[in-house]
Design a protein around this motif. Structure first.
Motif, mmCIF file in Angstrom:
data_model
loop_
_atom_site.group_PDB
_atom_site.id
_atom_site.type_symbol
_atom_site.label_atom_id
_atom_site.label_comp_id
_atom_site.label_asym_id
_atom_site.label_seq_id
_atom_site.Cartn_x
_atom_site.Cartn_y
_atom_site.Cartn_z
ATOM 1 N N SER A 231 0.740 -1.308 0.056
ATOM 2 C CA SER A 231 -0.065 -0.074 0.116
ATOM 3 C C SER A 231 0.972 1.167 -0.039
ATOM 4 O O SER A 231 1.503 1.577 1.106
ATOM 5 N N CYS A 232 1.360 1.925 -1.325
ATOM 6 C CA CYS A 232 2.307 2.737 -1.204
ATOM 7 C C CYS A 232 1.682 4.117 -0.614
ATOM 8 O O CYS A 232 2.135 4.850 0.048
ATOM 9 N N VAL A 233 0.390 4.311 -0.999
ATOM 10 C CA VAL A 233 -0.397 5.580 -0.344
ATOM 11 C C VAL A 233 -1.444 5.522 0.364
ATOM 12 O O VAL A 233 -2.220 4.614 0.032
ATOM 13 N N ASN A 234 -1.534 6.001 1.523
ATOM 14 C CA ASN A 234 -2.731 5.791 2.423
ATOM 15 C C ASN A 234 -3.446 7.050 2.509
ATOM 16 O O ASN A 234 -2.892 8.017 2.859
ATOM 17 N N VAL A 235 -4.782 7.222 2.042
ATOM 18 C CA VAL A 235 -5.402 8.385 2.124
ATOM 19 C C VAL A 235 -6.353 8.270 3.316
ATOM 20 O O VAL A 235 -7.382 7.298 3.439
ATOM 21 N N ALA A 236 -6.078 9.033 4.319
ATOM 22 C CA ALA A 236 -6.753 8.976 5.816
ATOM 23 C C ALA A 236 -7.901 10.172 5.560
ATOM 24 O O ALA A 236 -8.253 10.921 4.912
ATOM 25 N N LYS A 237 -8.965 9.658 6.642
ATOM 26 C CA LYS A 237 -10.234 10.536 6.918
ATOM 27 C C LYS A 237 -9.866 12.134 6.986
ATOM 28 O O LYS A 237 -8.855 12.205 7.955
ATOM 29 N N ARG A 238 -10.494 12.908 6.744
ATOM 30 C CA ARG A 238 -10.299 14.235 7.046
ATOM 31 C C ARG A 238 -10.966 14.662 8.156
ATOM 32 O O ARG A 238 -12.429 14.197 8.316
ATOM 33 N N SER A 239 -10.479 15.267 9.375
ATOM 34 C CA SER A 239 -11.038 15.381 10.412
ATOM 35 C C SER A 239 -11.664 16.957 10.367
ATOM 36 O O SER A 239 -11.029 18.003 10.103
#
Length: 297
Positions: free
Chosen positions: A94-102
């Motif tokens: 998993s090269c790039v992890n897109v996390a939730k926006r807070s």
């Protein structure tokens, strides 16, 4: 090539690092031109330029704009020509992890005296919070109260819509791409003041008390006495002798109350005492009238 990166949903592109591993007999880390070429090619993959590399989601959908990707993990996909002299293997991680926006949503409450109209909850994004550039809040019917009472709210069932490419598909729960903190708020409506006043009456002993009115003041928003509960009661209490009390006949009409007494009342002054009317939305004050019975000539 090992590429790792992280970004928050809605940002322009990930923050990433690149590392290299060489095959036996070839130390790629010593080839500055090759490393520069890789670096530029991968930067283009992140920033939208021409590149032999690209990234894919779990369903092998190609990323064309990082601003429009959903929360999740993105791997380095296959690449086209341009590196004919090298066997290049992209690390299948998993090269790039897109996390939730807070974000923090402040609910906006309020209070008022009952006026027969709804009091509606509001909401604002707290300073420092923002939706992703292509997102907006979907139209939403906010909760409200109309009658006297208090309600406290800790969250809303908001949804979002994207104006570009619908990265979410159809409108979905905002929680899919956002970590939300709510600041609670309350709506409160208190009772409105209402007065019920008995009209003054003067008669001569031997006469009947005529049917007369009871004045209601304070009804709001076009309401009539039909919204009031209870049963109207009227009695005459002699001012000089409170034991001398006579019950009157009281009625509730369409727009007003009235009372009368079919009989003789001794000469003197009497308080006209009204009671029995109730309401959940009004704080009722009963104001006595005066019945004056003059002596017959």
């Amino acid at each position: 090539i090992v590429i790792t990166g992280d970004m928050t949903y809605g940002d322009n592109s990930p923050i990433y690092t690149i590392s290299y591993a060489s095959m036996p007999g070839l130390d790629i880390t010593e080839d500055a031109d090759l490393i520069a070429m890789f670096k530029q090619t991968i930067e283009n993959a992140f920033n939208g330029g021409t590149s032999t590399f690209y990234f894919v989601d779990a369903n092998d959908n190609k990323v064309t704009d990082w601003k429009n990707v959903k929360v999740g993990n993105y791997n380095l996909g296959a690449y086209t020509d341009g590196l004919e002299n090298y066997n290049v293997t992209a690390s299948n991680v998993s090269c790039v992890n897109v996390a939730k926006r807070s974000i923090t949503i402040s609910l906006v409450g309020g209070s008022k005296v009952y006026d027969g109209k709804p009091l509606t909850l509001g909401y604002v994004l707290k300073d420092g919070s923002s939706l992703a550039p292509n997102d907006s809040f979907e139209s939403y019917t906010l909760p409200s109260i109309t009658n006297v009472g208090k309600e406290t709210y800790n969250s809303l069932a908001l949804t979002i819509a994207s104006s570009v490419n619908k990265p979410h598909g159809n409108d979905v729960s905002i929680t899919e791409c956002y970590n939300i903190t709510y600041e609670a708020a309350s709506l409160e409506i208190t009772k409105a003041p209402l007065s019920i006043t008995a009209n003054n009456v003067t008669i001569t002993y031997g006469s009947y008390v005529p049917e007369t009115g009871i004045v209601v003041n304070g009804l709001v928003n076009g309401e009539t006495i039909s919204v009031l509960g209870g049963s109207i009661a009227v009695k005459f209490v002699n001012k000089a002798d409170s034991n001398n009390t006579i019950t009157a006949t009281a009625t509730k009409g369409v727009a007003a109350y009235s009372f009368k007494y079919d009989g003789y009342v001794s000469a003197g002054e009497y308080n006209i005492v009204v009671s029995g009317v109730t309401s959940g939305n009004y704080s009722i004050s009963f104001i006595n009238g005066t019945l004056t019975v003059n002596q017959a000539m």
